[in-house]
Design a protein around this motif. Structure first.
Motif, PDB file in Angstrom:
ATOM      1  N   TYR A  11     -28.290  28.300 -44.209  1.00  0.00           N
ATOM      2  CA  TYR A  11     -29.688  28.485 -43.830  1.00  0.00           C
ATOM      3  C   TYR A  11     -30.556  27.393 -44.426  1.00  0.00           C
ATOM      4  N   PRO A  12     -30.580  26.190 -43.806  1.00  0.00           N
ATOM      5  CA  PRO A  12     -31.455  25.135 -44.311  1.00  0.00           C
ATOM      6  C   PRO A  12     -32.762  25.076 -43.511  1.00  0.00           C
ATOM      7  N   PHE A  13     -33.804  24.500 -44.134  1.00  0.00           N
ATOM      8  CA  PHE A  13     -35.054  24.219 -43.446  1.00  0.00           C
ATOM      9  C   PHE A  13     -34.962  22.805 -42.920  1.00  0.00           C
ATOM     10  N   ALA A  14     -35.183  22.611 -41.620  1.00  0.00           N
ATOM     11  CA  ALA A  14     -34.679  21.396 -41.021  1.00  0.00           C
ATOM     12  C   ALA A  14     -35.572  20.731 -39.995  1.00  0.00           C
ATOM     13  N   PRO A  15     -36.802  20.412 -40.286  1.00  0.00           N
ATOM     14  CA  PRO A  15     -37.581  19.710 -39.276  1.00  0.00           C
ATOM     15  C   PRO A  15     -37.110  18.273 -39.068  1.00  0.00           C
ATOM     16  N   THR A  16     -37.060  17.487 -40.137  1.00  0.00           N
ATOM     17  CA  THR A  16     -36.683  16.071 -40.041  1.00  0.00           C
ATOM     18  C   THR A  16     -35.993  15.655 -41.324  1.00  0.00           C
ATOM     19  N   SER A  29     -19.275  20.713 -40.209  1.00  0.00           N
ATOM     20  CA  SER A  29     -18.245  21.232 -41.108  1.00  0.00           C
ATOM     21  C   SER A  29     -17.772  22.620 -40.700  1.00  0.00           C
ATOM     22  N   GLY A  30     -18.391  23.201 -39.677  1.00  0.00           N
ATOM     23  CA  GLY A  30     -17.939  24.494 -39.180  1.00  0.00           C
ATOM     24  C   GLY A  30     -18.776  25.671 -39.617  1.00  0.00           C
ATOM     25  N   ALA A  31     -19.866  25.437 -40.346  1.00  0.00           N
ATOM     26  CA  ALA A  31     -20.726  26.538 -40.757  1.00  0.00           C
ATOM     27  C   ALA A  31     -21.572  27.016 -39.585  1.00  0.00           C
ATOM     28  N   LYS A  32     -21.925  28.271 -39.598  1.00  0.00           N
ATOM     29  CA  LYS A  32     -22.878  28.826 -38.635  1.00  0.00           C
ATOM     30  C   LYS A  32     -24.265  28.637 -39.240  1.00  0.00           C
ATOM     31  N   VAL A  33     -25.099  27.847 -38.584  1.00  0.00           N
ATOM     32  CA  VAL A  33     -26.328  27.377 -39.213  1.00  0.00           C
ATOM     33  C   VAL A  33     -27.571  28.000 -38.583  1.00  0.00           C
ATOM     34  N   VAL A  34     -28.471  28.454 -39.453  1.00  0.00           N
ATOM     35  CA  VAL A  34     -29.805  28.879 -39.060  1.00  0.00           C
ATOM     36  C   VAL A  34     -30.766  27.798 -39.549  1.00  0.00           C
ATOM     37  N   ALA A  35     -31.575  27.260 -38.650  1.00  0.00           N
ATOM     38  CA  ALA A  35     -32.505  26.182 -39.015  1.00  0.00           C
ATOM     39  C   ALA A  35     -33.937  26.653 -38.835  1.00  0.00           C
ATOM     40  N   VAL A  36     -34.780  26.337 -39.814  1.00  0.00           N
ATOM     41  CA  VAL A  36     -36.173  26.776 -39.798  1.00  0.00           C
ATOM     42  C   VAL A  36     -37.103  25.568 -39.789  1.00  0.00           C
ATOM     43  N   SER A  37     -38.097  25.617 -38.931  1.00  0.00           N
ATOM     44  CA  SER A  37     -39.133  24.595 -38.896  1.00  0.00           C
ATOM     45  C   SER A  37     -40.381  25.210 -38.273  1.00  0.00           C
ATOM     46  N   ALA A  69     -40.686  36.741 -39.588  1.00  0.00           N
ATOM     47  CA  ALA A  69     -39.664  35.904 -38.955  1.00  0.00           C
ATOM     48  C   ALA A  69     -38.295  36.029 -39.612  1.00  0.00           C
ATOM     49  N   LEU A  70     -38.293  36.234 -40.916  1.00  0.00           N
ATOM     50  CA  LEU A  70     -37.028  36.205 -41.655  1.00  0.00           C
ATOM     51  C   LEU A  70     -36.617  37.551 -42.234  1.00  0.00           C
ATOM     52  N   GLY A  71     -37.475  38.537 -42.106  1.00  0.00           N
ATOM     53  CA  GLY A  71     -37.204  39.827 -42.738  1.00  0.00           C
ATOM     54  C   GLY A  71     -35.920  40.483 -42.285  1.00  0.00           C
ATOM     55  N   ASN A  72     -35.524  40.223 -41.043  1.00  0.00           N
ATOM     56  CA  ASN A  72     -34.307  40.855 -40.508  1.00  0.00           C
ATOM     57  C   ASN A  72     -33.196  39.845 -40.266  1.00  0.00           C
ATOM     58  N   ILE A  73     -33.251  38.733 -41.007  1.00  0.00           N
ATOM     59  CA  ILE A  73     -32.234  37.702 -40.838  1.00  0.00           C
ATOM     60  C   ILE A  73     -30.860  38.267 -41.183  1.00  0.00           C
ATOM     61  N   SER A 114     -35.906  32.908 -50.899  1.00  0.00           N
ATOM     62  CA  SER A 114     -34.753  33.151 -51.774  1.00  0.00           C
ATOM     63  C   SER A 114     -34.601  34.639 -52.088  1.00  0.00           C
ATOM     64  N   GLN A 115     -35.706  35.336 -52.237  1.00  0.00           N
ATOM     65  CA  GLN A 115     -35.643  36.782 -52.444  1.00  0.00           C
ATOM     66  C   GLN A 115     -34.976  37.465 -51.255  1.00  0.00           C
ATOM     67  N   ILE A 116     -35.411  37.084 -50.045  1.00  0.00           N
ATOM     68  CA  ILE A 116     -34.852  37.688 -48.833  1.00  0.00           C
ATOM     69  C   ILE A 116     -33.354  37.447 -48.755  1.00  0.00           C
ATOM     70  N   ILE A 117     -32.944  36.210 -48.958  1.00  0.00           N
ATOM     71  CA  ILE A 117     -31.526  35.857 -48.815  1.00  0.00           C
ATOM     72  C   ILE A 117     -30.686  36.436 -49.952  1.00  0.00           C
ATOM     73  N   ALA A 118     -31.192  36.342 -51.184  1.00  0.00           N
ATOM     74  CA  ALA A 118     -30.427  36.841 -52.334  1.00  0.00           C
ATOM     75  C   ALA A 118     -30.244  38.354 -52.269  1.00  0.00           C
ATOM     76  N   ARG A 119     -31.271  39.068 -51.842  1.00  0.00           N
ATOM     77  CA  ARG A 119     -31.128  40.520 -51.699  1.00  0.00           C
ATOM     78  C   ARG A 119     -30.034  40.865 -50.711  1.00  0.00           C
ATOM     79  N   GLY A 120     -29.936  40.077 -49.636  1.00  0.00           N
ATOM     80  CA  GLY A 120     -28.875  40.298 -48.663  1.00  0.00           C
ATOM     81  C   GLY A 120     -27.498  40.040 -49.243  1.00  0.00           C
ATOM     82  N   MET A 121     -27.365  38.977 -50.014  1.00  0.00           N
ATOM     83  CA  MET A 121     -26.088  38.670 -50.667  1.00  0.00           C
ATOM     84  C   MET A 121     -25.686  39.793 -51.609  1.00  0.00           C
TER      85      MET A 121
END
Length: 243
Positions: A11-16, A29-37, A69-73, A114-121
């Motif tokens: 899950y990277p932030f990826a405008p440019t 590399s084979g990862a399933k990627v979520v990109a945010v911009s 946008a990210l609460g239910n990622i 990071s809170q959203i993602i870490a709580r999910g982990m």
């Protein structure tokens, strides 16, 4: 690096620049990627280059919009906090608007996402890795970068706190701290030839960083090859702080 994280969700932030090239490297590399911009056009072009990419368009400086946008990622194993704004102002001219915007995007969004993602982990009981993109200016002063420098210094300490508290859950948190990188943002900082030359002269390698120099450090910290690296920062500064 190809295949080292195949099947994991990143899950990277990826405008440019750094974010965009990180997305492409993870995708290859084979990862399933979520990109945010916050820019739809950037996400659309990136989606064409990376089939299967999951794009999310949101302004990370807006807490409520980000939460929606990210609460239910879905499940995420790897996070790169790369979103950033750089508003140059001499110290005596720093405005509330510029400072607040810089804090909200560069620092507050790192905490929220990071809170959203870490709580999910933690809920799934899985290990993970978070990489925060900091900067050389978290440790060295450059004129007119008051707001930006403050957020990057704070990010370095935030990273250590996150590493301390998330480590018991097998979640590692580190930073990458580059010098000027030859992106649109980097060119803005180095637009003054006299300043750019002075910065290069103090750098033992006598050059600025390429985007790939930063991306390779990010990939290392995301991978299991850095399994005992936590609460640390990789300097991609060509030796600037050693001089």
């Amino acid at each position: 690096w190809r295949g080292w994280e195949k099947g994991r969700r990143a899950y990277p932030f990826a405008p440019t620049g750094i974010g965009r090239d990180t997305v492409k490297a993870l995708h290859d590399s084979g990862a399933k990627v979520v990109a945010v911009s916050r820019t739809k056009e950037d996400l659309a072009s990136l989606s064409k280059e990376c089939p299967g990419l999951e794009p999310i368009c949101v302004d990370l400086g807006d807490w409520e919009a980000t939460s929606r946008a990210l609460g239910n990622i879905g499940p995420v194993d790897l996070l790169v906090n790369n979103a950033g704004v750089l508003l140059t102002e001499p110290f005596l001219e720093v405005s509330k608007e510029a400072f607040d915007r810089t804090i909200n995007v560069n620092l507050r969004s790192v905490i929220q996402v990071s809170q959203i993602i870490a709580r999910g982990m933690i809920a799934r009981g899985v290990p993970g890795s978070i990489v925060n993109i900091s900067s050389l200016v978290s440790r060295a002063t450059i004129p007119t970068l008051t707001s930006y420098s403050c957020t990057k210094s704070a990010m370095d300490m935030l990273t250590k706190v996150m590493a301390l508290e998330l480590g018991p859950h097998k979640i590692r948190v580190n930073t990458v701290n580059p010098t000027v990188v030859l992106t649109n943002m980097g060119r803005k900082v180095s637009a003054d030839p006299e300043f750019a030359n002075a910065l290069k002269e103090r750098t033992p390698l006598k050059k600025f960083a390429e985007v790939e120099d930063v991306v390779y450090s990010i990939l290392f910290l995301l991978s299991d090859k850095s399994a005992m690296t936590n609460g640390s920062g990789i300097l991609v500064d060509g030796g600037y702080l050693a001089s």
